[in-house]
Design an enzyme around this catalytic site. Sequence first.
Site, short mmCIF file in Angstrom:
data_model
loop_
_atom_site.label_atom_id
_atom_site.label_comp_id
_atom_site.label_asym_id
_atom_site.label_seq_id
_atom_site.Cartn_x
_atom_site.Cartn_y
_atom_site.Cartn_z
N VAL A 127 0.86 -1.17 0.00
CA VAL A 127 0.00 0.00 0.00
C VAL A 127 0.90 1.23 0.00
O VAL A 127 1.86 1.30 0.78
CB VAL A 127 -0.91 0.03 1.26
CG1 VAL A 127 -1.71 1.33 1.32
CG2 VAL A 127 -1.83 -1.18 1.30
N PHE A 128 0.60 2.21 -0.87
CA PHE A 128 1.37 3.45 -0.92
C PHE A 128 0.58 4.57 -0.24
O PHE A 128 -0.57 4.82 -0.58
CB PHE A 128 1.66 3.85 -2.37
CG PHE A 128 2.44 5.13 -2.50
CD1 PHE A 128 3.76 5.19 -2.10
CD2 PHE A 128 1.85 6.27 -3.02
CE1 PHE A 128 4.49 6.37 -2.21
CE2 PHE A 128 2.56 7.45 -3.14
CZ PHE A 128 3.90 7.50 -2.73
N GLY A 129 1.23 5.23 0.72
CA GLY A 129 0.63 6.36 1.41
C GLY A 129 1.41 7.63 1.11
O GLY A 129 2.66 7.62 1.13
N TYR A 130 0.70 8.73 0.87
CA TYR A 130 1.35 10.00 0.54
C TYR A 130 0.85 11.14 1.42
O TYR A 130 1.33 12.25 1.34
CB TYR A 130 1.12 10.35 -0.93
CG TYR A 130 -0.35 10.35 -1.33
CD1 TYR A 130 -1.12 11.51 -1.22
CD2 TYR A 130 -0.96 9.19 -1.78
CE1 TYR A 130 -2.46 11.51 -1.56
CE2 TYR A 130 -2.30 9.18 -2.12
CZ TYR A 130 -3.04 10.34 -2.01
OH TYR A 130 -4.38 10.33 -2.34
N GLY A 131 -0.15 10.85 2.26
CA GLY A 131 -0.72 11.84 3.19
C GLY A 131 -0.76 11.23 4.57
O GLY A 131 0.23 10.68 5.05
N SER A 132 -1.94 11.27 5.19
CA SER A 132 -2.05 10.79 6.57
C SER A 132 -1.74 9.30 6.72
O SER A 132 -1.39 8.87 7.82
CB SER A 132 -3.44 11.10 7.13
OG SER A 132 -4.44 10.44 6.39
N GLU A 162 -10.79 5.76 3.01
CA GLU A 162 -10.44 6.63 1.89
C GLU A 162 -11.61 6.98 0.98
O GLU A 162 -11.51 7.89 0.18
CB GLU A 162 -9.31 6.01 1.07
CG GLU A 162 -8.03 5.77 1.84
CD GLU A 162 -7.40 7.05 2.35
OE1 GLU A 162 -7.40 8.07 1.62
OE2 GLU A 162 -6.91 7.05 3.49
#
Length: 177
Positions: free
Chosen positions: A7-12, A85
């Site tokens: 899983v790619f996260g870019y914010g919270s 999300e």
Amino acid sequence: MSADRWVFGYGSLMWRPGFEWAERRPATLQGRRRAFCIYSVHHRGTPERPGLVLGLTRGGSVRGVAYRVTEEAWPEVRAYLREREQPTETYVEAEVEVRIDPGVRVGCLTFLSDTRHAQWAGNLPPEAQARLIAGARGLSGRNIDYLRDLVRHLREAGIRDRGMEGLLVRVTELEPD
């Protein structure tokens, strides 16, 4: 062969994933950039007073975090991410390829901005972004706190995002105490 997923996260998701993961790695996604491009009417605003939240829009690159999730945990993690999300379905679930080390790429689930959704704000000028974020509040709290958390956690991860830092300065000047 492992059926683990990423899983790619870019914010919270970078600092508050909220799910069980087996491995966490710094990661870079090419061809997308982090932007306040989604009107928030749930987490950081309301329908009457929208705020803004992050999305991935075209262009540039974005540094974030890749989480490896075991095959056993994947169904629960995916269900959690969809609920978290997608409260108003403003994102498109997508498989993207990220770099986690020189020469090492993995496929990751991430959520891209849906440019056809009514909450798509697009590429607003920084002043317009600041006006929307200042004073906005939703079920997850104040919009400025989301921006502050982002800037602080990016710095802690060694990521300088001058655009987000400048936006925080603008919002702080406008935000009622």
